[in-house]
Design a protein around this motif. Structure first.
Motif, mmCIF file in Angstrom:
data_model
loop_
_atom_site.group_PDB
_atom_site.id
_atom_site.type_symbol
_atom_site.label_atom_id
_atom_site.label_comp_id
_atom_site.label_asym_id
_atom_site.label_seq_id
_atom_site.Cartn_x
_atom_site.Cartn_y
_atom_site.Cartn_z
ATOM 1 N N LYS A 48 0.831 -1.199 0.000
ATOM 2 C CA LYS A 48 0.000 0.000 0.000
ATOM 3 C C LYS A 48 0.869 1.253 0.000
ATOM 4 C CE LYS A 48 -3.776 2.242 2.536
ATOM 5 N NZ LYS A 48 -4.682 2.145 3.730
ATOM 6 N N GLU A 49 1.944 1.249 0.788
ATOM 7 C CA GLU A 49 2.862 2.394 0.812
ATOM 8 C C GLU A 49 3.593 2.555 -0.506
ATOM 9 O OE1 GLU A 49 5.199 3.742 3.865
ATOM 10 O OE2 GLU A 49 4.005 2.935 5.527
ATOM 11 N N VAL A 50 3.964 1.423 -1.114
ATOM 12 C CA VAL A 50 4.619 1.477 -2.422
ATOM 13 C C VAL A 50 3.700 2.150 -3.442
ATOM 14 C CG1 VAL A 50 5.377 0.064 -4.370
ATOM 15 C CG2 VAL A 50 6.173 -0.479 -2.058
ATOM 16 N N LYS A 51 2.451 1.728 -3.468
ATOM 17 C CA LYS A 51 1.503 2.303 -4.426
ATOM 18 C C LYS A 51 1.229 3.773 -4.131
ATOM 19 C CE LYS A 51 -0.672 -2.160 -5.363
ATOM 20 N NZ LYS A 51 -1.886 -3.020 -5.199
ATOM 21 N N HIS A 57 4.271 10.381 -7.063
ATOM 22 C CA HIS A 57 5.379 10.733 -7.957
ATOM 23 C C HIS A 57 5.201 10.111 -9.343
ATOM 24 C CE1 HIS A 57 7.664 12.434 -4.587
ATOM 25 N NE2 HIS A 57 7.226 11.406 -3.890
ATOM 26 N N PRO A 58 4.133 10.476 -10.043
ATOM 27 C CA PRO A 58 3.898 9.887 -11.367
ATOM 28 C C PRO A 58 4.939 10.293 -12.401
ATOM 29 C CG PRO A 58 2.373 11.701 -10.965
ATOM 30 C CD PRO A 58 3.090 11.452 -9.671
ATOM 31 N N GLU A 59 5.681 11.378 -12.122
ATOM 32 C CA GLU A 59 6.726 11.803 -13.055
ATOM 33 C C GLU A 59 7.950 10.899 -12.998
ATOM 34 O OE1 GLU A 59 8.012 13.384 -9.141
ATOM 35 O OE2 GLU A 59 6.098 13.090 -10.168
ATOM 36 N N LYS A 60 8.066 10.093 -11.937
ATOM 37 C CA LYS A 60 9.224 9.214 -11.788
ATOM 38 C C LYS A 60 8.850 7.738 -11.728
ATOM 39 C CE LYS A 60 12.224 12.529 -9.376
ATOM 40 N NZ LYS A 60 13.059 12.763 -8.161
ATOM 41 N N LEU A 61 7.682 7.440 -11.176
ATOM 42 C CA LEU A 61 7.321 6.043 -10.913
ATOM 43 C C LEU A 61 6.046 5.645 -11.645
ATOM 44 C CD1 LEU A 61 7.862 5.798 -7.022
ATOM 45 C CD2 LEU A 61 9.494 5.208 -8.835
ATOM 46 N N THR A 62 6.027 4.419 -12.093
ATOM 47 C CA THR A 62 4.799 3.774 -12.552
ATOM 48 C C THR A 62 4.746 2.386 -11.912
ATOM 49 O OG1 THR A 62 5.911 2.901 -14.523
ATOM 50 C CG2 THR A 62 4.705 4.976 -14.775
ATOM 51 N N LEU A 117 14.357 2.329 -0.523
ATOM 52 C CA LEU A 117 15.075 2.712 -1.741
ATOM 53 C C LEU A 117 14.164 3.499 -2.683
ATOM 54 C CD1 LEU A 117 17.709 2.543 -3.342
ATOM 55 C CD2 LEU A 117 16.954 0.324 -4.226
ATOM 56 N N LEU A 118 12.922 3.080 -2.800
ATOM 57 C CA LEU A 118 11.976 3.823 -3.637
ATOM 58 C C LEU A 118 11.747 5.232 -3.091
ATOM 59 C CD1 LEU A 118 9.289 1.107 -4.485
ATOM 60 C CD2 LEU A 118 10.783 2.294 -6.112
ATOM 61 N N SER A 119 11.679 5.357 -1.770
ATOM 62 C CA SER A 119 11.471 6.681 -1.187
ATOM 63 C C SER A 119 12.676 7.586 -1.415
ATOM 64 C CB SER A 119 11.161 6.561 0.310
ATOM 65 O OG SER A 119 12.291 6.105 1.037
ATOM 66 N N ILE A 120 13.868 7.017 -1.487
ATOM 67 C CA ILE A 120 15.072 7.796 -1.791
ATOM 68 C C ILE A 120 15.079 8.206 -3.266
ATOM 69 C CG2 ILE A 120 17.597 7.691 -1.964
ATOM 70 C CD1 ILE A 120 17.514 5.818 0.512
ATOM 71 N N ARG A 125 13.040 10.776 0.868
ATOM 72 C CA ARG A 125 14.061 10.568 1.891
ATOM 73 C C ARG A 125 15.412 10.881 1.289
ATOM 74 N NH1 ARG A 125 13.309 7.498 6.640
ATOM 75 N NH2 ARG A 125 11.176 6.757 6.961
ATOM 76 N N THR A 126 16.358 11.193 2.138
ATOM 77 C CA THR A 126 17.703 11.506 1.668
ATOM 78 C C THR A 126 18.703 10.535 2.273
ATOM 79 O OG1 THR A 126 18.029 13.080 3.486
ATOM 80 C CG2 THR A 126 17.162 13.945 1.403
ATOM 81 N N MET A 127 19.853 10.454 1.623
ATOM 82 C CA MET A 127 20.970 9.662 2.132
ATOM 83 C C MET A 127 22.076 10.604 2.567
ATOM 84 S SD MET A 127 20.519 6.359 2.118
ATOM 85 C CE MET A 127 22.238 5.870 2.264
#
Length: 426
Positions: A48-51, A57-62, A117-120, A125-127
């Motif tokens: 659910k969080e992944v989706k 962020h539709p400009e980066k993720l599908t 990793l997806l959130s980064i 999120r930042t590293m």
């Protein structure tokens, strides 16, 4: 007062014991570590969080959900695609990475790494030490397909209390169900741990992953596991590594990761030569031998060797917050290093003519985002086949030209007009 019949009570106790076993009686064993629910998502909440990330962020993720079924057993796998720049910058080619997490149900930590990793990648999120500009500088030329949880059905069994379950929902080990050296059993074969299924690709999960790998044609494959700390390259089913330049490049990349993110403590080498046993029918061997992925790896990101073999939550997953955050942060950083340096290693291989030219063409957005057709997909398949035909025709043309020249010149004058065969490329 009459006596209570003993036989019905025994039947009732036996039934209750069976019911508890089916629903995870080992979760009530006080000697076993329970799942730290404050650290780990349930499989449903994680997806659910992944989706939700994809939605924000539709400009980066599908995302797409792939489904297969076999004889009444069905599996669904969510695949997330990261593709921030639809057109590569500076004329560079897209570098394609395929990552799979959660192939074994009990390895909870792997899916948590995928979520972080997806959130980064989306910038939520930042590293430490990795600025947004630096991140974007190498991510713009990447396409990453990520499977956050390959074995959803098996993961549900673990969450119900079967903490040591690694197989899928009908008892098959998904990392023994691939076709390379499938079905071979070693002397220490354990059907609970290594059941390969009724045949190669008998399982819907493996069928989905095979189709995904063949349509996407990644340059890098990483299958992420836990149970130890190791960075493996092929092969799993024999105690050797591949020959040639690409083998040296794979090892060099892994040694860099080992130095920077394992403090030189991770095992590095072939899975069959390093882990202590041979594994037959694995996904990484299939990716290397059949899909011809230039760099195919298995990462083992955590293991507690002091834990009891029955205490699987603790053996395969960090159970305190400090260790949990350390493992996730460290391996997210390792993946970022792979994304940054991987294209350089592969460019060396490309310049040495290791890979087929077709693997290096840029692919259209419909294939990247999973909207292409079956097989290798849309324009990529047509372009690949066209390039192969052109190369074949060119070689035939050159060969026929040499033969015609030779016949023509030999008739006129063998001494004056004989062509130099070594100077004509074939």
């Amino acid at each position: 007062m009459g006596s209570i019949p003993l036989l019905p009570i025994l039947y009732l106790l036996a039934f209750l014991r069976l019911l508890c076993f089916v629903n995870g009686a080992n979760s009530s064993d006080p000697s076993l570590t329970p799942i730290p629910r404050h650290l780990y998502h349930s499989c449903d909440s994680l997806l659910k969080e992944v989706k939700a990330l994809v939605h924000r962020h539709p400009e980066k993720l599908t995302a797409e959900t792939l489904r297969e079924d076999d004889k009444g057993y069905a599996a669904e796998i969510v695949v997330v695609t990261y593709n921030s720049a639809k057109i590569p910058k500076n004329g560079n080619l897209k570098f394609r990475v395929l990552l799979s997490f959660g192939q074994h149900g009990r390895e909870l930590i792997t899916s948590e790494v995928s979520l972080r990793l997806l959130s980064i990648l989306t910038g939520e999120r930042t590293m430490p030490g990795v600025g947004l500009n630096l991140l974007n500088s190498f991510l713009d030329n990447l396409v990453i397909k990520m499977v956050p949880m390959e074995n959803w059905n098996g993961r549900k069994l673990v969450e119900a209390g079967e903490f040591c379950e690694r197989r899928n929902g009908r008892g098959v080990d998904l990392n023994r169900n691939w076709s390379v050296d499938w079905g071979k059993k070693e002397k220490d074969y354990d059907p609970y741990e290594e059941n390969p299924g009724t045949g190669p690709f008998s399982e819907p999960e493996t069928q989905i992953m095979r189709k995904l790998s063949q349509s996407f044609e990644p340059h890098v494959w990483v299958n992420v596991h836990s149970g130890m700390e190791a960075l493996f390259m092929p092969y799993d089913h024999k105690n050797v590594t591949p020959d040639g330049l690409i083998s040296h490049l794979m090892r060099s990349l892994l040694e860099d990761l080992n130095h920077h993110h394992c403090q030189d403590k991770c095992l590095v080498g072939s899975g069959g030569g390093s882990v202590g046993y041979l594994a037959h029918g694995t996904s990484t061997d299939y990716m290397h031998d059949i899909v011809k992925v230039p760099m195919a790896f298995t990462f083992e990101i955590y293991g507690d060797s002091a834990a009891s073999s029955k205490d699987c939550v603790k053996m395969f997953n960090p159970v305190d917050e400090a260790s949990f955050n350390k493992v996730i942060g460290n391996w997210c950083a390792a993946f970022l290093m792979l994304f940054q340096t991987g294209p350089g290693w592969l460019d060396i291989a490309r310049q040495a003519n290791f890979t087929d030219l077709g693997k290096w063409v840029s692919i259209d957005a419909s294939v990247v985002d999973g909207r292409g057709g079956s097989g290798r997909g849309g324009k990529l398949e047509g372009l690949d086949l066209g390039m192969q035909e052109l190369r074949t025709y060119f070689r035939l043309f050159m060969l026929s030209s040499v033969l015609i020249m030779f016949m023509f010149c030999s008739r006129i004058s063998k001494s004056k007009c004989r062509p130099s065969m070594s100077s004509i490329p074939l």
